[in-house]
Motif scaffolding. Structure first.
Motif, PDB file in Angstrom:
ATOM      1  N   GLU A 241       0.789  -1.262  -0.256  1.00 60.46           N
ATOM      2  CA  GLU A 241      -0.063  -0.102   0.042  1.00 60.46           C
ATOM      3  C   GLU A 241       0.824   1.207   0.159  1.00 60.46           C
ATOM      4  OE1 GLU A 241      -2.666  -0.364   3.258  1.00 60.46           O
ATOM      5  OE2 GLU A 241      -3.708  -2.035   2.475  1.00 60.46           O
ATOM      6  N   CYS A 242       2.073   1.210  -0.199  1.00 65.63           N
ATOM      7  CA  CYS A 242       3.093   2.175  -0.280  1.00 65.63           C
ATOM      8  C   CYS A 242       2.937   3.337  -1.196  1.00 65.63           C
ATOM      9  CB  CYS A 242       4.598   1.757  -0.270  1.00 65.63           C
ATOM     10  SG  CYS A 242       5.520   2.994  -0.580  1.00 65.63           S
ATOM     11  N   ARG A 243       2.533   4.489  -1.116  1.00 67.56           N
ATOM     12  CA  ARG A 243       2.263   5.648  -2.155  1.00 67.56           C
ATOM     13  C   ARG A 243       3.356   5.710  -3.079  1.00 67.56           C
ATOM     14  NH1 ARG A 243       4.489   8.675   2.118  1.00 67.56           N
ATOM     15  NH2 ARG A 243       6.242  10.043   1.339  1.00 67.56           N
ATOM     16  N   THR A 244       4.839   5.236  -2.672  1.00 69.43           N
ATOM     17  CA  THR A 244       5.721   5.462  -3.461  1.00 69.43           C
ATOM     18  C   THR A 244       5.981   4.187  -4.378  1.00 69.43           C
ATOM     19  OG1 THR A 244       6.713   7.124  -2.026  1.00 69.43           O
ATOM     20  CG2 THR A 244       8.276   6.232  -3.859  1.00 69.43           C
ATOM     21  N   ALA A 246       4.111   1.246  -4.516  1.00 65.49           N
ATOM     22  CA  ALA A 246       3.057   0.785  -5.028  1.00 65.49           C
ATOM     23  C   ALA A 246       2.196   1.362  -6.000  1.00 65.49           C
ATOM     24  CB  ALA A 246       2.026   0.051  -3.956  1.00 65.49           C
ATOM     25  N   ASP A 247       2.091   2.480  -5.566  1.00 65.76           N
ATOM     26  CA  ASP A 247       1.169   3.609  -6.619  1.00 65.76           C
ATOM     27  C   ASP A 247       1.864   4.496  -7.451  1.00 65.76           C
ATOM     28  OD1 ASP A 247      -0.891   2.764  -4.901  1.00 65.76           O
ATOM     29  OD2 ASP A 247      -0.933   4.261  -3.586  1.00 65.76           O
ATOM     30  N   ARG A 248       3.495   4.276  -7.067  1.00 69.24           N
ATOM     31  CA  ARG A 248       4.145   5.350  -8.254  1.00 69.24           C
ATOM     32  C   ARG A 248       3.849   6.713  -8.162  1.00 69.24           C
ATOM     33  NH1 ARG A 248       8.662   2.551  -9.539  1.00 69.24           N
ATOM     34  NH2 ARG A 248       8.691   3.691 -11.293  1.00 69.24           N
ATOM     35  N   ARG A 249       3.542   7.305  -6.915  1.00 69.32           N
ATOM     36  CA  ARG A 249       3.260   8.475  -6.661  1.00 69.32           C
ATOM     37  C   ARG A 249       4.702   9.237  -6.108  1.00 69.32           C
ATOM     38  NH1 ARG A 249      -0.319   9.843  -3.286  1.00 69.32           N
ATOM     39  NH2 ARG A 249      -0.865   7.610  -2.449  1.00 69.32           N
TER      40      ARG A 249
END
Length: 338
Positions: A241-244, A246-249
């Motif tokens: 659930e990592c924003r960096t 997993a989400d590539r933000r």
């Protein structure tokens, strides 16, 4: 001097050997911050034969640095030499067969990718989380391994990060600490702890650069050198659930504007330079008409008591003698320009 002789003890290590040494010689490391951690890292990597070591640092040498920052001398502090320049000069004397590149800049969102993208590994020698999260963004986006490190008081911590394989900084700490963190300038620091953490970071970097990433320590490790207490947290798996990861933000990399900032633990404010570089020789000549000036090819120092301005070629200005951001920006505009 023959490289076979220079690196002979290193080649004997089965963990490195001939193949590993060739890999080291063809590799590129970037060190962000040439303070206590960065100077230890740089010294070890350059002596180990890393093909190119890039030193990125915004600051200058002060007398208080000499207690723990191992590449500097008293003359560097007296001349207020930029840390990257002084470190590179010392490193080239230690190993003239490799390349050492000094970059006197503040690592910010607008230049981070261009400065770090070509590295095979990035080492953290910084003293603030804003820059660390920026490094983390670049590393994850570009799949570059990086080694987090920190030391203050008698405690130090370390975490190697292999993007896509281990947890990144944002996996463990979703965002920057809300509370003000202690710094070496406010809490002091034992020089042995900075040497330890910097050495451990260099060791992890050498594993990666020698092609032995499977041996990298997949943990967040903390140790107090005074009490001997040690803790470890496994970081083998990225947070889904990592924003960096997993989400590539990449929130810190996308924040293109760097604000004026108080320098932690110091009676000084850094004002960003904007998009226009400064011709230092011309600035020094103009300022000599109104006050005391000392200039080098890297920085212009100007005294307007009770304040001192240090202007770098990228336009960045450190205003000493105040914590007032508004006053610092006003002085920079008055003497350097908008």
């Amino acid at each position: 001097m023959d490289d076979l002789d220079r690196y002979s003890r290193q080649r004997l290590l089965p963990e490195i050997g001939e193949e590993g040494q060739h890999r080291l010689s063809a590799s590129r490391a970037a060190i962000v911050g040439c303070g206590a951690l960065g100077t230890v890292q740089a010294s070890l990597l350059v002596r180990a034969g890393i093909g190119e070591t890039v030193l990125v640092d915004r600051d200058f040498v002060e007398t208080s640095n000499l207690q723990r920052q191992c590449l500097f001398e008293e003359r560097d502090a007296q001349a207020a030499t930029p840390k990257a320049v002084a470190a590179a000069r010392s490193l080239r004397r230690a190993n003239s067969r490799v390349q050492v590149t000094a970059v006197v800049k503040d690592l910010v969102a607008s230049n981070a990718e261009s400065l770090l993208a070509g590295a095979d590994v990035i080492l953290d020698g910084t003293d603030n989380y804003e820059t660390r999260y920026l490094i983390n963004d670049v590393a994850v986006k570009r799949s570059i391994p990086w080694i987090y490190g920190a030391a203050v008081g008698t405690k130090g911590s370390l975490m190697p990060i292999l993007p896509g394989r281990t947890a990144c900084l944002a996996c463990l700490f979703d965002d920057m600490p809300v509370e003000r963190q202690p710094t070496c300038d406010t809490a002091g620091v034992l020089n042995a702890v900075t040497s330890l953490v910097g050495s451990l970071q260099a060791a992890e970097a050498l594993k990666i650069l020698a092609g032995r990433a499977e041996s990298v320590l997949a943990s967040f490790v903390s140790q107090d050198l005074w009490t001997g207490e040690r803790s470890s947290l496994r970081t083998q798996t990225p947070n889904p659930e990592c924003r960096t990861c997993a989400d590539r933000r990449f929130a810190h990399l996308d924040a293109r504007v760097r604000s004026t900032a108080r320098l932690c633990g110091r009676d000084a404010v850094q004002v960003p330079g904007g998009d226009r570089p400064v011709r230092l020789a011309e600035l020094a000549a103009s300022l000599q008409r109104v006050g005391k000036v000392r200039a080098t090819e890297h920085v212009v120092r100007f005294w307007c008591p009770p304040h001192e301005l240090m202007v770098f070629a990228d336009g960045r200005t450190i205003v000493k003698g105040t914590h007032d951001v508004g006053l610092a920006r006003s002085l920079r505009t008055r003497y350097v320009g908008a």
